[in-house]
Enzyme design. Structure first.
Site, PDB file in Angstrom:
ATOM      1  N   THR A  72       0.838  -1.206   0.000  1.00  0.00           N
ATOM      2  CA  THR A  72       0.000   0.000   0.000  1.00  0.00           C
ATOM      3  C   THR A  72       0.871   1.253   0.000  1.00  0.00           C
ATOM      4  O   THR A  72       0.664   2.175  -0.801  1.00  0.00           O
ATOM      5  CB  THR A  72      -0.921  -0.007   1.242  1.00  0.00           C
ATOM      6  N   CYS A 314     -10.958  -7.341   2.948  1.00  0.00           N
ATOM      7  CA  CYS A 314     -10.963  -5.906   3.201  1.00  0.00           C
ATOM      8  C   CYS A 314     -10.810  -5.671   4.691  1.00  0.00           C
ATOM      9  O   CYS A 314     -11.139  -6.509   5.504  1.00  0.00           O
ATOM     10  CB  CYS A 314     -12.182  -5.253   2.566  1.00  0.00           C
TER      11      CYS A 314
END
Ligand code: PLP
Length: 377
Positions: A72, A314
């Protein structure tokens, strides 16, 4: 037989023993790589050895590797570090790319999830003299579909654009050569290849523009401030070395992946495999069991000791509608029945058999209860 079958390597791959051992050693030794004394120099040597291992996994130079806190952060660093540009991203990118830059423009994909190169070419042509950054992933995390990066780079170069590639799911599964691909930036994550969570890297091609707004120390040659996660980096290096060896030797999971897909389609003939007609990494299968919600499948298989996931994992633990399948034109009701099975370095034949049996049992239970409900009506 193992107590469970872990088939969720695209969410995170279990830590490889070599990574674990190198981390324990580093944790025991301690040391800050910026310190000049012997303990610091030892920690510095660990970081630089891992840098060479990670660089070698993707054919980069060690000086091109910037350690980060994961995939990320690598994506976010690339998209901000390339400077103020018009940003074009494919519709199937990971959220960490899609959400990295407000106003990024989406380039569509076809029914197999492959980026539309004609649309990319048109978007590039409409940019005029405006500087552009194109971000296209190498392998998709939900379907495993591989993108035509070399072609995307050729188009981008023709238009003077820079290219970032999120290779988090591809590295260690297919051979990756950053210079052969011609990309300017490439993201990696340790925990997808059997390293620890919380560490990754961004490859910044020597000579590519890069400016970070992260303020702090001058670590990573002023490209990523903050004391390095030395143990994590050591684990990443060890995992990269092993994954690279396996990718080169052709750790071929295609046979098992195909066996799963064939069996599931035999059990439920209407089952659909997404991206089946495109080139894919061999460890991933995204498949819809008609009429059975993905959450039901994940829970039933969990009870049978088989771990898979419903679309993308998620952070909230909730299952969201898959943006990837939506971009591929899959109707919402069908996408809601899609699960992702992902194999990895420690997968065994017994895991595959266990999955197939659990899936068959669930399908029989669901279809029999449908029949008895229809008869009762
Ligand atoms: N990019 C892709 C394609 C991913 O699948 C993931 C994680 O699932 C990431 C980026 C983010 O990586 P990390 O978990 O290391 O932040």
């Amino acid at each position: 037989m193992a107590a469970s079958a872990y088939l969720d390597h695209n969410a995170t791959s279990p830590l490889r023993p070599a990574a674990f051992e190198s981390m324990v050693e580093v944790l025991r030794a301690g040391g800050n790589p910026s310190s000049v004394h012997a303990a610091g120099r030892k920690a510095r040597a660990v970081v630089e050895a891992a840098r060479r291992q990670v660089a070698s996994l993707v054919g980069a130079l060690p000086t091109e590797i910037v350690f980060t806190s994961g995939g990320t952060e690598a994506n976010s660093l690339a998209l901000s570090g390339a400077g103020r540009r018009r940003v074009l991203v494919s519709a199937v990118e990971h959220d960490s790319v899609l959400r990295a830059v407000p106003g990024a423009e989406i380039v569509g994909v076809d029914g197999n999830g492959v980026v539309d190169l004609v649309a990319l070419e048109q978007a590039l042509a409409s940019s005029g003299d405006e500087p552009v950054l194109v971000s296209v992933m190498l392998a998709n995390n939900e379907t495993g579909v591989l993108q035509p990066i070399a072609e995307a780079v050729r188009l981008a170069r023709g238009a003077g654009a820079l290219v970032h590639c999120d290779a988090v799911q591809a590295a260690g599964k297919v051979p990756v050569d950053v210079h052969g691909l011609g990309v300017d930036y490439l993201s990696l994550s340790a925990h997808k290849i059997g390293g620890p969570t919380g560490v990754g890297a961004l490859m910044v091609r020597n000579g590519a523009p890069f400016a970070t707004d992260r303020r702090g120390g001058g670590q990573e040659s002023n490209r990523r401030a903050g004391t390095e996660n030395v143990a994590g980096i050591a684990g990443f290096g060890a995992a990269a070395q092993e994954a690279g060896k396996q990718a080169a030797e052709g750790l071929d999971l295609a046979g098992w992946r195909d066996r799963i897909e064939l069996s599931l389609v035999q059990i439920a003939p209407q089952a659909r495999i997404f991206g089946a007609c495109a080139k894919r990494i061999t460890n991933t299968s995204c498949i819809a069991m008609p009429g059975v919600p993905a959450e039901t499948q994940v829970m039933a298989l969990d009870l049978a000791g088989v771990y898979i996931s419903a679309g993308a994992a998620c952070s909230s633990g909730k299952v969201q509608r898959s943006a990837v399948l939506a971009a591929m034109g899959v109707p919402a009701e069908e996408a809601a029945t899609a699960v992702r099975i992902s194999l990895g370095w420690n997968t065994e034949l017994a895991d595959i058999e266990r999955l197939i049996t659990a899936w068959r049992d669930l399908y029989i239970r669901v279809t029999q209860s449908d029949i008895s409900q229809a008869e009762a009506a």
